[in-house]
Design an enzyme around this catalytic site. Structure first.
Site, mmCIF file in Angstrom:
data_model
loop_
_atom_site.group_PDB
_atom_site.id
_atom_site.type_symbol
_atom_site.label_atom_id
_atom_site.label_comp_id
_atom_site.label_asym_id
_atom_site.label_seq_id
_atom_site.Cartn_x
_atom_site.Cartn_y
_atom_site.Cartn_z
ATOM 1 N N LYS A 1 0.844 -1.212 0.000
ATOM 2 C CA LYS A 1 0.000 0.000 0.000
ATOM 3 C C LYS A 1 0.874 1.256 0.000
ATOM 4 O O LYS A 1 2.089 1.184 0.195
ATOM 5 C CB LYS A 1 -0.928 0.004 1.229
HETATM 6 C C1 LIG Z 1 -5.655 -4.023 0.770
HETATM 7 C C2 LIG Z 1 -7.107 -4.023 0.698
HETATM 8 C C3 LIG Z 1 -7.910 -4.391 1.789
HETATM 9 C C4 LIG Z 1 -7.377 -4.846 3.115
HETATM 10 O O1 LIG Z 1 -6.311 -5.697 3.034
HETATM 11 P P1 LIG Z 1 -5.493 -6.239 4.284
HETATM 12 O O2 LIG Z 1 -4.474 -7.088 3.631
HETATM 13 O O3 LIG Z 1 -6.453 -7.002 5.131
HETATM 14 O O4 LIG Z 1 -4.906 -5.097 5.023
HETATM 15 C C5 LIG Z 1 -9.290 -4.294 1.649
HETATM 16 N N1 LIG Z 1 -9.850 -3.862 0.511
HETATM 17 C C6 LIG Z 1 -9.124 -3.502 -0.559
HETATM 18 C C7 LIG Z 1 -9.823 -3.008 -1.780
HETATM 19 C C8 LIG Z 1 -7.729 -3.598 -0.512
HETATM 20 O O5 LIG Z 1 -7.001 -3.264 -1.584
#
Ligand SMILES: *Cc1c(COP(=O)(O)O)cnc(C)c1O
Length: 372
Positions: free
Chosen positions: A180
């Site tokens: 991210k």
């Molecule tokens: C990254 C992401 C999440 C959450 O991901 P985690 O790996 O649980 O932190 C949820 N929704 C979207 C659209 C994502 O890209």
């Protein structure tokens, strides 16, 4: 070799993590509080409630809203599976609407037809960091008395019409997995201005403990979704640099946009003029007739990190098994998903590397056409 993504960590992150280790307080400590306060200030939220993933944040919001067995939540099939799984965790039903062909976000015009007496909420996803039109979402929610959960996991710092995403509905979540924009290792955070949702989420992430502060008093069924101090320390350091991080990503995205404009066969992401992007990934789409999978294979062989983004949720094996979805159910999502490819995208990508990627894509498109 140019990887798909990579975190941007400095000495400051290392210093703060070491500070935590030296302090001996590894959980429920001052760094978590500091991170939450900094995030609340950054977004302009009354509450920021850290947790151990974006998924757990989404789950807590759904739970805190009392969404349960038999309820329906309207969302998009063009997303990471967690945005839909969080509804299933409470035995409610995700009801998908197809996406807009240009922005890849949910097609708001299709929401109203999907509303039934069982609908409790709308869960828009700001796909790839581009905000959904939250004015229209809120208007629909008000009209039909629905709650709004913003999956902002890919969109920290993004704005719709000048307003930061995350608090444009009832509650939202940012996620901090290493790919991210900013990372805490694993981690997420809920942002909300709603007192009741906040109270419940503080309790839910901490084993259902009550406000009395008694360690062994559990007033409801809760989870262990807490963020540890090491992750929070990373979060504090990353958030201090968030403007710099987002600017670096914008620089890379702008270079890609400029250089790909001349490349025939590549469709670039379209950004609504009211949306301020927070670039999460850079996703190109191949024109009809090109073989995305073959091009992807060849780019990988050349050492260029790339991956399809996303595989539609309704066509995941588990969803087919549970709900009987079939190819063709959400044609725009499927058409977009079959043609898109995420290419290397991270803060420190150099212009030379960008040129190399663009050149390679151009060559592989030409080769693919020659072989057809
Ligand atoms: C990254 C992401 C999440 C959450 O991901 P985690 O790996 O649980 O932190 C949820 N929704 C979207 C659209 C994502 O890209």
């Amino acid at each position: 070799m140019i990887p798909l993504s990579g975190p941007d960590l400095t000495q400051r992150e290392k210093d703060l993590v070491l500070e935590v280790l030296d302090s001996g307080i590894l959980g429920l400590g001052p760094k978590m509080k500091q991170f939450e306060e900094a995030m609340a200030a950054y977004v302009g939220a009354k509450y920021a409630i850290s947790c151990n993933s974006g998924t757990s944040g989404l789950h807590m919001i759904v739970h805190a809203m009392g969404i349960k067995d038999g309820d329906e939540v309207i969302t998009t099939p063009f997303s990471f599976v967690a945005s839909s799984n969080c509804i299933l965790f409470e035995r409610a039903k995700p009801v998908f609407v197809d996406i807009d062909e240009n922005t890849y976000n949910m097609d708001i015009a299709q929401i109203e037809a999907a509303i039934t007496p069982r609908t409790k909420a709308i869960l828009p996803v700001h796909v790839f960091g581009q905000p959904v039109n939250m004015d229209e979402i809120r208007a629909l929610a008000t009209k039909h008395n629905l709650r709004v959960i913003e999956d902002s996991c890919e969109a920290i710092g993004a704005k719709w019409n000048g307003e930061p995403v995350g608090i444009l509905g009832d509650a939202g979540v940012f996620a901090f997995y290493p790919n991210k924009q900013m990372t805490t290792g694993e981690g997420g955070i809920i942002v909300t201005n709603d007192d009741e949702i906040a109270d419940l989420c503080y309790s839910l992430r901490n084993q259902g403990r009550g406000e009395d502060g008694l360690w062994l008093s559990h007033v409801r069924l809760g989870f262990n979704y807490r963020m540890d101090e090491l992750s929070a320390a990373l979060g504090v350091a990353q958030l201090e640099r968030i403007d710099e991080i987002l600017a670096a990503r914008t620089r890379v995205a702008d270079l890609y946009l400029e250089k790909f404009r001349a490349v025939d066969g590549v469709i670039l992401p379209e950004i609504d003029p009211r949306a301020q992007m927070s670039w999460f990934v850079f996703v190109i789409r191949f024109a009809e007739g090109l073989n995305r999978d073959r091009i992807m294979q060849r780019l990988s062989e050349r050492g260029i990190g790339c991956r399809p983004y996303f595989t539609p949720i309704h066509l995941q094996p588990f969803y087919i098994e549970q709900f009987g979805y079939q190819p063709g159910d959400f044609p725009v999502t499927e058409r977009v998903a079959n043609g898109t490819l995420a290419i290397p995208f991270f803060n420190r990508l150099t212009e030379e590397q960008i040129d190399e990627v663009v050149q390679a894509v151009q060559e592989e498109i030409a080769r693919d056409r020659a072989e057809n």
